[in-house]
Scaffold this active site. Sequence first.
Site: not given
Ligand code: ITT
Length: 198
Positions: A9, A40, A73-74, A156, A158, A179, A184-185
């Site tokens: 990540s 991605e 991925d989230s 971070f 949202y 948190k 979800h994580r």
């Molecule tokens: P990596 O792919 O390198 O892990 P990324 O930020 O691009 O980093 P994603 O592609 O999974 O990650 O995008 C998911 C986005 O959704 C991420 O940038 C966050 O802003 C948001 N997100 C996911 N989980 C979150 C959380 O717990 N709190 C706030 N925002 C979240």
Amino acid sequence: MSERIFLASTNEGKRAEFAALLAEHGIELGPSIPYPEVEEDADDYLGNAALKAAALREELLRRGTPATLFADDSGLEIDALAGAPGVRSARYGGLDLAWPQRRAHLLAALSDVPGRRRTARFFCALLAIDEGGRRFEGFGATRGSIALVERGTAGFGYDPLFLPEGETRTFAEMSAAEKARSSHRARALRALVEAMRR
Ligand code: ITT
């Protein structure tokens, strides 16, 4: 399973959360290993997690240091936006937006949507690959709603907009430990660790 795991990540917010969450399971997060940038472009979370995990695995094999690793991925899925931004959450509103602008873009998209219709969920897919190449998955979701204005400075992405169900504070107004109780994580990681220890 191995007591140390590497994370694919580029997101420092995720990394910080995983370091604490993994410690609760007695697992150490390995140092950050740079890997070639991944496009991605999969249709779903698991597909994108698989792309990131494969890129880090390749890098570790190239270095001659195979190890257990995983990727996250989230995304945020908003009911009034038919599930958007979803798998495109990191790119919503344009790749070059800074996070305050991206959150403002989302609030603008919801400007006509009243509080009771601002329901949403965070979703997280994790994919791990062990040293021998075996794959494991874990999923987690947290339901909630999108606040009318952003609040809080922790976390971070949202987090300043997301009110988990039954809470009056956004994720960004909570400590990391708070948190983690409903995130979800944290839920996805619990499922992943269970699958790997089975
Ligand atoms: P990596 O792919 O390198 O892990 P990324 O930020 O691009 O980093 P994603 O592609 O999974 O990650 O995008 C998911 C986005 O959704 C991420 O940038 C966050 O802003 C948001 N997100 C996911 N989980 C979150 C959380 O717990 N709190 C706030 N925002 C979240």
